[in-house]
Design a protein around this motif. Structure first.
Motif, PDB file in Angstrom:
ATOM      1  N   GLY A 172      15.583  -4.155 -40.135  1.00 36.11           N
ATOM      2  CA  GLY A 172      16.732  -5.035 -40.342  1.00 36.11           C
ATOM      3  C   GLY A 172      16.299  -6.368 -40.942  1.00 36.11           C
ATOM      4  N   THR A 173      17.292  -7.206 -41.238  1.00 38.19           N
ATOM      5  CA  THR A 173      17.007  -8.462 -41.950  1.00 38.19           C
ATOM      6  C   THR A 173      17.453  -9.681 -41.164  1.00 38.19           C
ATOM      7  N   GLY A 174      17.382  -9.601 -39.823  1.00 34.97           N
ATOM      8  CA  GLY A 174      17.700 -10.760 -38.988  1.00 34.97           C
ATOM      9  C   GLY A 174      16.538 -11.750 -38.970  1.00 34.97           C
ATOM     10  N   GLY A 175      16.647 -12.737 -38.073  1.00 36.88           N
ATOM     11  CA  GLY A 175      15.692 -13.842 -38.038  1.00 36.88           C
ATOM     12  C   GLY A 175      14.239 -13.411 -37.886  1.00 36.88           C
ATOM     13  N   VAL A 176      13.939 -12.634 -36.850  1.00 37.96           N
ATOM     14  CA  VAL A 176      12.545 -12.250 -36.593  1.00 37.96           C
ATOM     15  C   VAL A 176      12.000 -11.425 -37.762  1.00 37.96           C
ATOM     16  N   SER A 177      12.805 -10.473 -38.244  1.00 39.52           N
ATOM     17  CA  SER A 177      12.312  -9.550 -39.279  1.00 39.52           C
ATOM     18  C   SER A 177      12.025 -10.271 -40.592  1.00 39.52           C
ATOM     19  N   THR A 194      13.878  -2.308 -43.587  1.00 35.93           N
ATOM     20  CA  THR A 194      15.119  -1.526 -43.569  1.00 35.93           C
ATOM     21  C   THR A 194      16.315  -2.473 -43.436  1.00 35.93           C
ATOM     22  N   SER A 195      17.477  -1.991 -43.836  1.00 32.01           N
ATOM     23  CA  SER A 195      18.723  -2.745 -43.638  1.00 32.01           C
ATOM     24  C   SER A 195      19.897  -1.789 -43.791  1.00 32.01           C
ATOM     25  N   LYS A 196      21.072  -2.239 -43.315  1.00 28.77           N
ATOM     26  CA  LYS A 196      22.287  -1.444 -43.506  1.00 28.77           C
ATOM     27  C   LYS A 196      23.015  -1.869 -44.777  1.00 28.77           C
ATOM     28  N   ASP A 197      22.395  -2.792 -45.572  1.00 28.12           N
ATOM     29  CA  ASP A 197      23.113  -3.427 -46.668  1.00 28.12           C
ATOM     30  C   ASP A 197      22.218  -3.512 -47.917  1.00 28.12           C
ATOM     31  N   GLU A 199      22.612  -5.257 -50.676  1.00 30.94           N
ATOM     32  CA  GLU A 199      22.367  -6.628 -51.170  1.00 30.94           C
ATOM     33  C   GLU A 199      21.236  -7.288 -50.398  1.00 30.94           C
ATOM     34  N   LYS A 200      21.233  -7.065 -49.085  1.00 31.14           N
ATOM     35  CA  LYS A 200      20.167  -7.654 -48.264  1.00 31.14           C
ATOM     36  C   LYS A 200      18.817  -7.051 -48.641  1.00 31.14           C
ATOM     37  N   LEU A 201      18.801  -5.761 -48.933  1.00 31.88           N
ATOM     38  CA  LEU A 201      17.534  -5.135 -49.322  1.00 31.88           C
ATOM     39  C   LEU A 201      17.026  -5.725 -50.634  1.00 31.88           C
ATOM     40  N   HIS A 214      17.549   1.905 -46.836  1.00 35.45           N
ATOM     41  CA  HIS A 214      18.877   1.722 -46.244  1.00 35.45           C
ATOM     42  C   HIS A 214      18.943   2.646 -45.022  1.00 35.45           C
ATOM     43  N   TYR A 215      18.961   2.049 -43.801  1.00 31.97           N
ATOM     44  CA  TYR A 215      18.793   2.911 -42.616  1.00 31.97           C
ATOM     45  C   TYR A 215      20.046   3.709 -42.263  1.00 31.97           C
ATOM     46  N   LEU A 216      21.213   3.350 -42.840  1.00 36.26           N
ATOM     47  CA  LEU A 216      22.402   4.175 -42.577  1.00 36.26           C
ATOM     48  C   LEU A 216      22.433   5.362 -43.541  1.00 36.26           C
ATOM     49  N   GLY A 263      12.377  -6.288 -29.469  1.00 34.77           N
ATOM     50  CA  GLY A 263      13.825  -6.479 -29.354  1.00 34.77           C
ATOM     51  C   GLY A 263      14.621  -5.365 -28.748  1.00 34.77           C
ATOM     52  N   VAL A 264      15.887  -5.707 -28.593  1.00 38.79           N
ATOM     53  CA  VAL A 264      16.841  -4.853 -27.877  1.00 38.79           C
ATOM     54  C   VAL A 264      18.140  -4.701 -28.671  1.00 38.79           C
ATOM     55  N   LEU A 265      18.012  -4.681 -30.021  1.00 42.05           N
ATOM     56  CA  LEU A 265      19.227  -4.625 -30.844  1.00 42.05           C
ATOM     57  C   LEU A 265      20.046  -3.375 -30.580  1.00 42.05           C
ATOM     58  N   GLY A 287       3.803  -5.646 -25.780  1.00 47.52           N
ATOM     59  CA  GLY A 287       5.042  -6.337 -25.440  1.00 47.52           C
ATOM     60  C   GLY A 287       4.899  -7.788 -25.880  1.00 47.52           C
ATOM     61  N   ILE A 288       5.922  -8.291 -26.559  1.00 49.16           N
ATOM     62  CA  ILE A 288       5.836  -9.660 -27.098  1.00 49.16           C
ATOM     63  C   ILE A 288       6.990 -10.485 -26.559  1.00 49.16           C
ATOM     64  N   TYR A 289       6.697 -11.663 -26.035  1.00 51.85           N
ATOM     65  CA  TYR A 289       7.776 -12.587 -25.651  1.00 51.85           C
ATOM     66  C   TYR A 289       7.468 -13.952 -26.266  1.00 51.85           C
ATOM     67  N   VAL A 290       7.992 -14.187 -27.423  1.00 47.98           N
ATOM     68  CA  VAL A 290       7.840 -15.430 -28.203  1.00 47.98           C
ATOM     69  C   VAL A 290       6.356 -15.755 -28.394  1.00 47.98           C
ATOM     70  N   GLY A 291       5.826 -16.771 -27.718  1.00 47.92           N
ATOM     71  CA  GLY A 291       4.420 -17.107 -27.922  1.00 47.92           C
ATOM     72  C   GLY A 291       4.127 -18.477 -27.346  1.00 47.92           C
ATOM     73  N   LYS A 332      26.342 -10.186 -40.401  1.00 49.66           N
ATOM     74  CA  LYS A 332      26.388 -10.319 -41.870  1.00 49.66           C
ATOM     75  C   LYS A 332      25.243 -11.175 -42.400  1.00 49.66           C
ATOM     76  N   HIS A 333      24.575 -11.874 -41.515  1.00 50.04           N
ATOM     77  CA  HIS A 333      23.574 -12.850 -41.960  1.00 50.04           C
ATOM     78  C   HIS A 333      22.294 -12.181 -42.452  1.00 50.04           C
ATOM     79  N   PHE A 334      21.536 -12.957 -43.220  1.00 47.07           N
ATOM     80  CA  PHE A 334      20.211 -12.569 -43.712  1.00 47.07           C
ATOM     81  C   PHE A 334      19.295 -13.727 -43.341  1.00 47.07           C
TER      82      PHE A 334
HETATM   83  N1  LIG Z   1      10.670 -10.631 -27.404  1.00 49.07           N
HETATM   84  C1  LIG Z   1      10.877 -11.777 -28.026  1.00 49.07           C
HETATM   85  O1  LIG Z   1      10.142 -12.741 -27.871  1.00 49.07           O
HETATM   86  C2  LIG Z   1      12.021 -11.902 -28.959  1.00 49.07           C
HETATM   87  C3  LIG Z   1      12.151 -13.048 -29.761  1.00 49.07           C
HETATM   88  C4  LIG Z   1      13.190 -13.084 -30.687  1.00 49.07           C
HETATM   89  C5  LIG Z   1      14.076 -12.014 -30.763  1.00 49.07           C
HETATM   90  N2  LIG Z   1      13.950 -10.967 -29.923  1.00 49.07           N
HETATM   91  C6  LIG Z   1      14.828  -9.810 -30.017  1.00 49.07           C
HETATM   92  O2  LIG Z   1      14.627  -9.233 -31.304  1.00 49.07           O
HETATM   93  C7  LIG Z   1      15.859  -8.733 -31.805  1.00 49.07           C
HETATM   94  C8  LIG Z   1      16.176  -9.428 -33.118  1.00 49.07           C
HETATM   95  O3  LIG Z   1      16.441 -10.788 -32.867  1.00 49.07           O
HETATM   96  P1  LIG Z   1      16.953 -11.747 -34.033  1.00 49.07           P
HETATM   97  O4  LIG Z   1      17.240 -13.061 -33.421  1.00 49.07           O
HETATM   98  O5  LIG Z   1      16.036 -11.634 -35.191  1.00 49.07           O
HETATM   99  O6  LIG Z   1      18.324 -11.012 -34.375  1.00 49.07           O
HETATM  100  P2  LIG Z   1      19.377 -11.261 -35.525  1.00 49.07           P
HETATM  101  O7  LIG Z   1      18.949 -12.364 -36.411  1.00 49.07           O
HETATM  102  O8  LIG Z   1      20.710 -11.346 -34.893  1.00 49.07           O
HETATM  103  O9  LIG Z   1      19.256  -9.890 -36.348  1.00 49.07           O
HETATM  104  C9  LIG Z   1      20.245  -8.929 -36.318  1.00 49.07           C
HETATM  105  C10 LIG Z   1      20.000  -7.972 -37.484  1.00 49.07           C
HETATM  106  O10 LIG Z   1      19.219  -6.872 -37.056  1.00 49.07           O
HETATM  107  C11 LIG Z   1      19.551  -5.741 -37.814  1.00 49.07           C
HETATM  108  N3  LIG Z   1      19.859  -4.590 -36.965  1.00 49.07           N
HETATM  109  C12 LIG Z   1      20.831  -4.475 -36.046  1.00 49.07           C
HETATM  110  N4  LIG Z   1      20.805  -3.235 -35.509  1.00 49.07           N
HETATM  111  C13 LIG Z   1      19.792  -2.582 -36.117  1.00 49.07           C
HETATM  112  C14 LIG Z   1      19.263  -1.259 -36.018  1.00 49.07           C
HETATM  113  N5  LIG Z   1      19.760  -0.355 -35.186  1.00 49.07           N
HETATM  114  N6  LIG Z   1      18.210  -0.933 -36.806  1.00 49.07           N
HETATM  115  C15 LIG Z   1      17.679  -1.830 -37.661  1.00 49.07           C
HETATM  116  N7  LIG Z   1      18.144  -3.093 -37.807  1.00 49.07           N
HETATM  117  C16 LIG Z   1      19.185  -3.441 -37.030  1.00 49.07           C
HETATM  118  C17 LIG Z   1      20.742  -6.096 -38.678  1.00 49.07           C
HETATM  119  O11 LIG Z   1      20.224  -6.378 -39.982  1.00 49.07           O
HETATM  120  P3  LIG Z   1      20.794  -5.628 -41.303  1.00 49.07           P
HETATM  121  O12 LIG Z   1      22.147  -6.217 -41.524  1.00 49.07           O
HETATM  122  O13 LIG Z   1      19.814  -5.950 -42.351  1.00 49.07           O
HETATM  123  O14 LIG Z   1      20.860  -4.174 -40.989  1.00 49.07           O
HETATM  124  C18 LIG Z   1      21.289  -7.349 -38.005  1.00 49.07           C
HETATM  125  O15 LIG Z   1      21.935  -8.207 -38.874  1.00 49.07           O
HETATM  126  C19 LIG Z   1      16.898  -8.996 -30.696  1.00 49.07           C
HETATM  127  O16 LIG Z   1      16.994  -7.854 -29.879  1.00 49.07           O
HETATM  128  C20 LIG Z   1      16.303 -10.135 -29.900  1.00 49.07           C
HETATM  129  O17 LIG Z   1      16.751 -10.152 -28.580  1.00 49.07           O
HETATM  130  C21 LIG Z   1      12.943 -10.892 -29.020  1.00 49.07           C
END
Ligand SMILES: NC(=O)c1ccc[n+]([C@@H]2O[C@H](COP(=O)([O-])OP(=O)(O)OC[C@H]3O[C@@H](n4cnc5c(N)ncnc54)[C@H](OP(=O)(O)O)[C@@H]3O)[C@@H](O)[C@H]2O)c1
Length: 341
Positions: A172-177, A194-197, A199-201, A214-216, A263-265, A287-291, A332-334
């Motif tokens: 996916g293309t959220g913050g961490v990725s 990977t992404s569901k979109d 444009e994001k790819l 495109h994972y969908l 993560g737990v998406l 297992g990773i929890y921030v740092g 919807k964010h990238f």
């Molecule tokens: N352990 C830690 O220290 C730590 C730290 C930060 C975050 N996290 C966890 O990591 C995850 C991501 O956090 P974030 O803040 O980066 O989230 P975020 O910015 O909200 O990212 C959400 C994005 O993830 C993608 N996504 C959603 N479901 C998906 C799936 N089934 N397969 C692949 N991609 C999927 C989508 O991107 P597309 O639109 O591109 O598909 C969605 O827009 C969360 O579960 C969060 O709790 C854990």
């Protein structure tokens, strides 16, 4: 005198978010080893949605959300030596975790969780709970670093030992990725994302993505990655999906590879996936929890050196904080969603 802050307010199933006025700090209120920060920007993480929707059952009533914020120091306690008014800083997610190893006691001091977070105009933190933001970054950019960026850095660089001749998969293309993509590609590694979109790819490719999926449209993306790597698989996976993606991640991790479990998406539930591939391939599962704070400092030095530009999708004003949460929830964010304070 008062200043604005947002807080979680309890509701039967989730939390509401309401803006309140908090009492201003007097110089006398600043403990001797603390600094008072005028917050300029906050960034949101999926964790803030978990809090808002009450998915983890935490007691957040009356708590200020958001672990991530940046601003300038406006006053220092009498014993503070390393900071001065005007320094540009960000708060550390775990206020007391300075260096490895991790201790569960650090969960008692996390911003926006057990402690009030950054979605307020002023915050008072211990001097050891802040770091300088890179000098080329704006407050908005600096505010994206404490959780998402440090998690990606700690997962890949510190715990994963990423090398430039390796491959990385980001989900996916959220913050961490997106931080993981940028860090890995700046280090010279090849990134699959990977992404569901579409444009994001395309945007991910512009940022240095090597292969996109495109994972969908390609639900068997684990097999697809194996195909694209001539059955070898990838060296590192930034696993932000959890139970719904782990099976495919195990499919496409290379023998002796590294999965950073982050993560737990796809939810917190148990997965009935067999973990046997981890054994069979001698995989490292971290297992990773921030740092810790020292890794935050190391990451910022890397970002300074590489002139790293965090990817911000949208910036909202403080009074529109609720819309920022809703926008993040829409998926919807990238990259990152930011609130200007
Ligand atoms: N352990 C830690 O220290 C730590 C730290 C930060 C975050 N996290 C966890 O990591 C995850 C991501 O956090 P974030 O803040 O980066 O989230 P975020 O910015 O909200 O990212 C959400 C994005 O993830 C993608 N996504 C959603 N479901 C998906 C799936 N089934 N397969 C692949 N991609 C999927 C989508 O991107 P597309 O639109 O591109 O598909 C969605 O827009 C969360 O579960 C969060 O709790 C854990």
């Amino acid at each position: 005198m008062t200043f604005p802050a947002w807080v979680f307010r309890s509701n039967s199933t989730a939390f509401d978010l309401v803006q309140i006025d908090k009492k201003s700090y007097e110089n006398a209120d600043i403990p001797e080893d603390h600094v008072l920060i005028r917050v300029r920007a906050v960034s949101l993480n999926y964790r803030d949605l978990i809090g808002w929707k009450n998915l983890a059952g935490r007691k957040l009533d009356g708590r200020v959300p958001a672990s991530d914020g940046a601003g300038e120091i406006v006053a220092c306690g009498s014993a503070v030596r390393q900071w001065k008014a005007g320094d540009r800083v960000a708060g550390c997610f775990f206020q007391a975790w300075q260096t490895e190893p991790f201790d569960s006691i650090h969960h008692k001091k996390d911003l926006g969780g057990t402690l009030d977070g950054m979605l307020q105009e002023y915050v008072c933190l211990p001097e050891s709970g802040v770091v300088n933001i890179p000098s080329h970054m704006s407050f908005e950019q600096g505010a994206t670093l404490p959780c998402a960026a440090l998690t990606a850095w700690y997962a890949l660089r510190s715990r994963g030992g990423l090398r430039k001749d390796q491959t990385v998969l980001c989900l996916g293309t959220g913050g961490v990725s997106i931080f993981a993509l940028q860090i890995a590609s700046k280090m010279g590694a090849k990134v699959f994302i990977t992404s569901k979109d579409h444009e994001k790819l395309a945007k991910a490719k512009e940022l240095g993505g090597f292969e996109t999926i495109h994972y969908l449209e390609t639900p068997e993306w684990g097999k697809e990655i194996l195909k694209r790597t001539q059955d070898r698989g990838v060296d590192h996976i930034v696993e932000v999906g959890g139970p719904g993606t782990l099976e495919k991640s195990m499919q496409c991790i290379t023998a002796g590879g590294h999965i950073a479990l982050i993560g737990v998406l796809t939810g917190f539930g148990a997965s009935n996936t067999s973990l046997f591939p981890l054994l069979a391939k001698n995989v490292r599962l971290n297992g990773i929890y921030v740092g810790p704070r020292d890794q935050f400092i190391a990451m910022n030095a890397f970002m300074e050196e590489t002139h790293f530009e965090p990817v911000i999708d949208r910036v909202f004003d403080m009074q529109h904080a609720l819309q920022a949460f809703e926008y993040l929830a829409s998926g919807k964010h990238f990259g990152k969603v930011v609130i200007r304070v």
